[in-house]
Design a protein around this motif. Structure first.
Motif, PDB file in Angstrom:
ATOM      1  N   LEU A  89      -2.170  30.397  -4.753  1.00 18.31           N
ATOM      2  CA  LEU A  89      -2.594  31.603  -4.031  1.00 18.31           C
ATOM      3  C   LEU A  89      -3.464  31.251  -2.823  1.00 18.31           C
ATOM      4  CD1 LEU A  89      -3.290  33.932  -7.069  1.00 18.31           C
ATOM      5  CD2 LEU A  89      -1.425  34.137  -5.405  1.00 18.31           C
ATOM      6  N   ALA A  90      -4.302  30.230  -2.952  1.00 18.01           N
ATOM      7  CA  ALA A  90      -5.124  29.798  -1.821  1.00 18.01           C
ATOM      8  C   ALA A  90      -4.245  29.206  -0.711  1.00 18.01           C
ATOM      9  CB  ALA A  90      -6.165  28.779  -2.279  1.00 18.01           C
ATOM     10  N   CYS A  91      -3.217  28.453  -1.092  1.00 18.45           N
ATOM     11  CA  CYS A  91      -2.284  27.910  -0.091  1.00 18.45           C
ATOM     12  C   CYS A  91      -1.547  29.052   0.606  1.00 18.45           C
ATOM     13  CB  CYS A  91      -1.287  26.963  -0.752  1.00 18.45           C
ATOM     14  SG  CYS A  91      -2.001  25.395  -1.245  1.00 18.45           S
ATOM     15  N   ARG A  92      -1.173  30.061  -0.154  1.00 14.92           N
ATOM     16  CA  ARG A  92      -0.504  31.233   0.422  1.00 14.92           C
ATOM     17  C   ARG A  92      -1.411  31.904   1.444  1.00 14.92           C
ATOM     18  NH1 ARG A  92      -0.728  36.695  -0.255  1.00 14.92           N
ATOM     19  NH2 ARG A  92       1.211  37.823   0.133  1.00 14.92           N
ATOM     20  N   ARG A  93      -2.680  32.093   1.078  1.00 13.34           N
ATOM     21  CA  ARG A  93      -3.656  32.703   1.993  1.00 13.34           C
ATOM     22  C   ARG A  93      -3.765  31.907   3.285  1.00 13.34           C
ATOM     23  NH1 ARG A  93      -6.677  33.782  -2.386  1.00 13.34           N
ATOM     24  NH2 ARG A  93      -7.778  31.807  -2.247  1.00 13.34           N
ATOM     25  N   GLU A  94      -3.839  30.585   3.166  1.00  8.26           N
ATOM     26  CA  GLU A  94      -3.929  29.723   4.348  1.00  8.26           C
ATOM     27  C   GLU A  94      -2.685  29.850   5.222  1.00  8.26           C
ATOM     28  OE1 GLU A  94      -6.347  27.603   5.569  1.00  8.26           O
ATOM     29  OE2 GLU A  94      -7.681  28.416   4.052  1.00  8.26           O
ATOM     30  N   ALA A  95      -1.515  29.847   4.592  1.00  9.48           N
ATOM     31  CA  ALA A  95      -0.258  29.954   5.342  1.00  9.48           C
ATOM     32  C   ALA A  95      -0.194  31.289   6.081  1.00  9.48           C
ATOM     33  CB  ALA A  95       0.938  29.806   4.406  1.00  9.48           C
ATOM     34  N   LEU A  96      -0.523  32.369   5.391  1.00  6.73           N
ATOM     35  CA  LEU A  96      -0.477  33.686   6.023  1.00  6.73           C
ATOM     36  C   LEU A  96      -1.517  33.811   7.130  1.00  6.73           C
ATOM     37  CD1 LEU A  96       0.123  35.982   2.910  1.00  6.73           C
ATOM     38  CD2 LEU A  96       1.802  35.114   4.556  1.00  6.73           C
ATOM     39  N   ALA A  97      -2.653  33.163   6.962  1.00  6.68           N
ATOM     40  CA  ALA A  97      -3.712  33.219   7.977  1.00  6.68           C
ATOM     41  C   ALA A  97      -3.273  32.580   9.294  1.00  6.68           C
ATOM     42  CB  ALA A  97      -4.979  32.535   7.464  1.00  6.68           C
ATOM     43  N   ILE A  98      -2.361  31.625   9.225  1.00  5.82           N
ATOM     44  CA  ILE A  98      -1.871  31.005  10.462  1.00  5.82           C
ATOM     45  C   ILE A  98      -0.501  31.561  10.856  1.00  5.82           C
ATOM     46  CG2 ILE A  98      -3.238  28.899  10.249  1.00  5.82           C
ATOM     47  CD1 ILE A  98      -0.751  27.490   9.136  1.00  5.82           C
ATOM     48  N   ARG A 100       2.321  32.111   8.987  1.00  6.71           N
ATOM     49  CA  ARG A 100       3.516  31.490   8.433  1.00  6.71           C
ATOM     50  C   ARG A 100       3.888  32.167   7.114  1.00  6.71           C
ATOM     51  NH1 ARG A 100       2.800  25.916   9.272  1.00  6.71           N
ATOM     52  NH2 ARG A 100       4.854  25.554   8.379  1.00  6.71           N
ATOM     53  N   SER A 101       5.172  32.152   6.782  1.00  4.74           N
ATOM     54  CA  SER A 101       5.605  32.689   5.487  1.00  4.74           C
ATOM     55  C   SER A 101       5.381  31.628   4.414  1.00  4.74           C
ATOM     56  CB  SER A 101       7.075  33.094   5.544  1.00  4.74           C
ATOM     57  OG  SER A 101       7.890  31.968   5.788  1.00  4.74           O
ATOM     58  N   PHE A 102       5.348  32.062   3.151  1.00  2.34           N
ATOM     59  CA  PHE A 102       5.039  31.170   2.034  1.00  2.34           C
ATOM     60  C   PHE A 102       5.954  31.474   0.867  1.00  2.34           C
ATOM     61  CE2 PHE A 102       2.736  30.129  -1.863  1.00  2.34           C
ATOM     62  CZ  PHE A 102       2.327  28.833  -1.614  1.00  2.34           C
ATOM     63  N   ALA A 112       5.046  30.793 -14.268  1.00  4.67           N
ATOM     64  CA  ALA A 112       5.558  32.092 -13.810  1.00  4.67           C
ATOM     65  C   ALA A 112       5.118  33.194 -14.773  1.00  4.67           C
ATOM     66  CB  ALA A 112       7.075  32.047 -13.703  1.00  4.67           C
ATOM     67  N   GLY A 113       5.106  32.878 -16.063  1.00  2.63           N
ATOM     68  CA  GLY A 113       4.625  33.838 -17.059  1.00  2.63           C
ATOM     69  C   GLY A 113       3.161  34.168 -16.858  1.00  2.63           C
ATOM     70  N   LEU A 114       2.346  33.157 -16.552  1.00  5.05           N
ATOM     71  CA  LEU A 114       0.926  33.403 -16.274  1.00  5.05           C
ATOM     72  C   LEU A 114       0.765  34.281 -15.035  1.00  5.05           C
ATOM     73  CD1 LEU A 114      -1.026  30.042 -16.792  1.00  5.05           C
ATOM     74  CD2 LEU A 114      -1.392  32.209 -17.962  1.00  5.05           C
ATOM     75  N   ALA A 115       1.580  34.003 -14.012  1.00  6.26           N
ATOM     76  CA  ALA A 115       1.518  34.816 -12.787  1.00  6.26           C
ATOM     77  C   ALA A 115       1.842  36.274 -13.108  1.00  6.26           C
ATOM     78  CB  ALA A 115       2.482  34.268 -11.737  1.00  6.26           C
ATOM     79  N   GLY A 116       2.822  36.489 -13.960  1.00  9.94           N
ATOM     80  CA  GLY A 116       3.168  37.846 -14.371  1.00  9.94           C
ATOM     81  C   GLY A 116       2.045  38.498 -15.154  1.00  9.94           C
ATOM     82  N   LEU A 117       1.437  37.744 -16.050  1.00 11.89           N
ATOM     83  CA  LEU A 117       0.328  38.247 -16.862  1.00 11.89           C
ATOM     84  C   LEU A 117      -0.847  38.675 -15.988  1.00 11.89           C
ATOM     85  CD1 LEU A 117      -0.769  38.571 -19.785  1.00 11.89           C
ATOM     86  CD2 LEU A 117      -1.673  36.252 -19.562  1.00 11.89           C
ATOM     87  N   TYR A 118      -1.114  37.906 -14.938  1.00 11.36           N
ATOM     88  CA  TYR A 118      -2.213  38.220 -14.026  1.00 11.36           C
ATOM     89  C   TYR A 118      -1.821  39.193 -12.923  1.00 11.36           C
ATOM     90  CZ  TYR A 118      -4.714  34.311 -16.184  1.00 11.36           C
ATOM     91  OH  TYR A 118      -5.330  33.466 -17.059  1.00 11.36           O
ATOM     92  N   GLY A 119      -0.544  39.551 -12.856  1.00 13.58           N
ATOM     93  CA  GLY A 119      -0.092  40.519 -11.865  1.00 13.58           C
ATOM     94  C   GLY A 119       0.040  39.973 -10.453  1.00 13.58           C
ATOM     95  N   VAL A 120       0.301  38.677 -10.318  1.00 10.75           N
ATOM     96  CA  VAL A 120       0.405  38.075  -8.995  1.00 10.75           C
ATOM     97  C   VAL A 120       1.798  37.503  -8.704  1.00 10.75           C
ATOM     98  CG1 VAL A 120      -2.065  37.584  -8.820  1.00 10.75           C
ATOM     99  CG2 VAL A 120      -0.531  35.850  -9.774  1.00 10.75           C
ATOM    100  N   SER A 121       2.753  37.809  -9.526  1.00  5.12           N
ATOM    101  CA  SER A 121       4.113  37.263  -9.356  1.00  5.12           C
ATOM    102  C   SER A 121       4.685  37.553  -7.972  1.00  5.12           C
ATOM    103  CB  SER A 121       5.059  37.829 -10.410  1.00  5.12           C
ATOM    104  OG  SER A 121       4.690  37.389 -11.681  1.00  5.12           O
ATOM    105  N   ALA A 122       4.480  38.750  -7.487  1.00  2.00           N
ATOM    106  CA  ALA A 122       5.034  39.135  -6.184  1.00  2.00           C
ATOM    107  C   ALA A 122       4.414  38.339  -5.037  1.00  2.00           C
ATOM    108  CB  ALA A 122       4.824  40.623  -5.953  1.00  2.00           C
ATOM    109  N   LEU A 123       3.242  37.767  -5.257  1.00  2.00           N
ATOM    110  CA  LEU A 123       2.584  36.985  -4.212  1.00  2.00           C
ATOM    111  C   LEU A 123       3.112  35.561  -4.123  1.00  2.00           C
ATOM    112  CD1 LEU A 123      -1.107  38.120  -4.808  1.00  2.00           C
ATOM    113  CD2 LEU A 123       0.549  39.022  -3.170  1.00  2.00           C
ATOM    114  N   LEU A 124       3.921  35.157  -5.124  1.00  2.01           N
ATOM    115  CA  LEU A 124       4.461  33.811  -5.161  1.00  2.01           C
ATOM    116  C   LEU A 124       5.981  33.867  -5.229  1.00  2.01           C
ATOM    117  CD1 LEU A 124       1.933  32.371  -7.774  1.00  2.01           C
ATOM    118  CD2 LEU A 124       1.852  32.112  -5.288  1.00  2.01           C
TER     119      LEU A 124
END
Length: 127
Positions: A89-98, A100-102, A112-124
């Motif tokens: 997620l931090a790498c995604r933030r950095e990419a979007l800040a400059i 770029r798509s991620f 992927a299951g953990l991402a779903g559990l935390y509700g961040v799947s769509a961000l990755l």
């Protein structure tokens, strides 16, 4: 009678370092190239800061055009905890800040299951 001594070899924490490189993208993708961020085999809490530092340095020093996507290759990850999500997620933030798509390639099903559990799947998104 000779006695055998047991010798323990401790692997270094950075078995396979995280790297950033620009590589040709697969034919199915529209852009001709992608900047690849390769995650290590092990990414747990104690490794997260160093890994993130290396990945973001590679991203910042890449100086790629905005149409070149950033692809995080997580296919080598075999030992991880939720810190791996924080790094992605931090790498995604950095990419979007400059501007770029991620995308993430090779996300382990448990991660992927953990991402779903935390509700961040769509961000990755898979790429």
């Amino acid at each position: 009678m000779a006695t055998a001594r047991k010798q323990t070899v401790k692997a270094s924490r950075a078995e396979k370092p995280a790297v950033a490189a620009t590589v040709p993208a697969p034919v199915a993708e529209a852009p001709a190239q992608a900047q690849m961020l390769v995650l290590p085999t092990r990414l747990v809490h104690e490794d997260a800061q160093a890994c993130l530092r290396m990945l973001t340095q590679g991203l910042q020093h890449g100086a790629q055009p905005k149409d070149v996507p950033v692809v995080a290759d997580a296919s080598a990850l075999s030992s991880f905890d939720s810190s791996a999500l924080a790094v992605l997620l931090a790498c995604r933030r950095e990419a979007l800040a400059i501007g770029r798509s991620f995308v993430v390639r090779g996300l382990h099903p448990r991660l992927a299951g953990l991402a779903g559990l935390y509700g961040v799947s769509a961000l990755l998104p898979a790429g």
